[in-house]
Design a protein around this motif. Structure first.
Motif, short mmCIF file in Angstrom:
data_model
loop_
_atom_site.label_atom_id
_atom_site.label_comp_id
_atom_site.label_asym_id
_atom_site.label_seq_id
_atom_site.Cartn_x
_atom_site.Cartn_y
_atom_site.Cartn_z
N ASN A 146 0.83 -1.22 0.00
CA ASN A 146 0.00 0.00 0.00
C ASN A 146 0.86 1.26 0.00
OD1 ASN A 146 -2.35 -1.62 0.16
ND2 ASN A 146 -2.19 -1.68 2.40
N GLY A 168 -0.31 -5.47 -0.62
CA GLY A 168 -1.39 -4.85 0.15
C GLY A 168 -2.72 -5.01 -0.54
N GLU A 169 -3.52 -3.94 -0.48
CA GLU A 169 -4.85 -3.96 -1.09
C GLU A 169 -4.86 -3.16 -2.40
OE1 GLU A 169 -4.80 -5.44 2.55
OE2 GLU A 169 -4.57 -3.27 2.43
N GLU A 170 -3.76 -3.15 -3.11
CA GLU A 170 -3.65 -2.36 -4.33
C GLU A 170 -4.62 -2.86 -5.41
OE1 GLU A 170 0.33 -2.63 -2.23
OE2 GLU A 170 -1.14 -4.09 -3.00
N LYS A 184 0.87 -9.92 -7.85
CA LYS A 184 -0.09 -9.50 -6.83
C LYS A 184 -0.20 -10.57 -5.76
CE LYS A 184 -2.94 -6.82 -4.78
NZ LYS A 184 -2.58 -7.43 -3.48
N LEU A 186 -1.92 -12.24 -2.49
CA LEU A 186 -3.24 -12.38 -1.90
C LEU A 186 -3.12 -13.10 -0.56
CD1 LEU A 186 -5.18 -13.72 -5.04
CD2 LEU A 186 -4.91 -11.33 -4.33
N GLN A 187 -3.83 -12.60 0.43
CA GLN A 187 -3.89 -13.29 1.71
C GLN A 187 -5.09 -14.24 1.68
OE1 GLN A 187 -3.70 -10.04 4.73
NE2 GLN A 187 -1.71 -10.92 5.19
N TYR A 212 -3.46 -15.67 5.35
CA TYR A 212 -4.09 -14.49 5.92
C TYR A 212 -3.64 -14.31 7.37
CZ TYR A 212 -7.54 -11.53 8.18
OH TYR A 212 -8.14 -10.54 8.93
N LYS A 217 1.50 -8.23 6.95
CA LYS A 217 1.36 -8.43 5.51
C LYS A 217 2.47 -9.35 5.01
CE LYS A 217 -2.06 -5.49 4.95
NZ LYS A 217 -3.40 -5.93 4.53
#
Length: 291
Positions: A146, A168-170, A184, A186-187, A212, A217
């Motif tokens: 992020n 992150g949550e991009e 990318k 992913l959790q 997760y 992160k």
């Protein structure tokens, strides 16, 4: 035993408790070689108790072999200890040495973490040193969480980065603006639609699947249920999360991922890589790939 008593491995402890002449006599080697071993121990600043115990055990077991430590063995052990010493002197040097050793062991990519809350965070100057010393054909991945666009561009302008990993949550549109291949992360938990996200990030070089965790992160050392991974995916799968020497082979055989991403599983403690663990991990990966 001395490592247990001291709780640490440092120059003062070992030089005070390990007499060079006694070591030379017990190993059947010269005083000069024994002194080299002692100095190698002494140069270990900040190593963990477990490191000291492991090295002391290795040295002791070797010495028991007929009560003699051959010259070449002594030299090899001293060299290994001196190399380990470099890993524990400071974060910057540790990361540089770890990256070089990993590349020599045959890894395909090195990850540079640009995320200040992480114990593995590197500054631009450290990253430049690491990249400068890497051998050819080693992919350099920059990890961001992020992060602001200006900071990412600053890193890209100053460090030779081959690929970006967004942890992150991009959104997809924010990942593709840097003219670099991107991964990318992913959790993963039961509610994550991996196949759907593969379509959303359709132009990614791969999806990195990590466990997760509500507070961190990545790099947590936790694994997730591999059965949540679809058998077919539009993007290459990079498996992360709780990987170690003990499960690397199983991970390859079970998931058949494009790649494995490991961090805490090959560390002595957070941010401090272990050469022996890295080598063993790669061996297990190769064995899994061949089976």
């Amino acid at each position: 035993q001395m490592a247990k008593l001291s709780g640490d491995v440092n120059k003062a402890t070992f030089l005070s408790q390990l007499n060079t002449n006694v070591l030379a006599t017990s190993l059947g080697t010269s005083g000069e070689e024994a002194a080299t071993l002692v100095n190698a121990f002494g140069n270990l600043q900040g190593a963990s108790q477990s490191v000291g115990e492991n090295m002391a055990s290795t040295l002791g077991n070797t010495a028991r072999l007929n009560g003699v430590l051959p010259k070449q063995v002594a030299s090899d052990i001293a060299g290994s200890m001196e190399e380990m010493a470099l890993f524990s002197k400071g974060t910057g040097e540790n990361f540089a040495m770890a990256a070089i050793q990993a590349a020599k062991l045959g890894v395909d990519a090195i990850g540079l973490v640009f995320y200040p809350p992480s114990p593995r965070n590197v500054e631009i100057e450290q990253a430049q040193q690491i990249v400068r010393d890497l051998p050819a054909f080693t992919t350099v991945v920059a990890l961001f969480v992020n992060e602001q666009q200006a900071r990412i561009r600053e890193v890209l302008a100053n460090v030779a980065i081959d690929c970006i990993q967004f942890h992150g949550e991009e959104a997809a549109e924010d990942c593709r603006i840097y003219a670099k291949p991107y991964i990318k992360a992913l959790q993963i938990h039961a509610g994550v639609n991996i196949s759907g996200l593969a379509k959303h990030y359709h132009d990614a070089a791969g999806l990195l699947l990590d466990a997760y965790h509500p507070d961190v992160k990545g790099g947590s050392g936790h694994s997730f249920d591999w059965d949540l991974i679809p058998k077919q995916c539009d993007l290459p799968i990079i498996l992360a999360g709780g990987l170690s020497v003990e499960n690397a082979k199983q991970a390859v055989q079970t998931v058949r991922p494009y790649a494995l991403d490991v961090s805490s599983g090959v560390e002595i403690k957070k941010g401090f890589k272990d050469v022996a663990k890295m080598a063993a991990f790669i061996t297990q990966v190769n064995e899994g790939d061949r089976s």
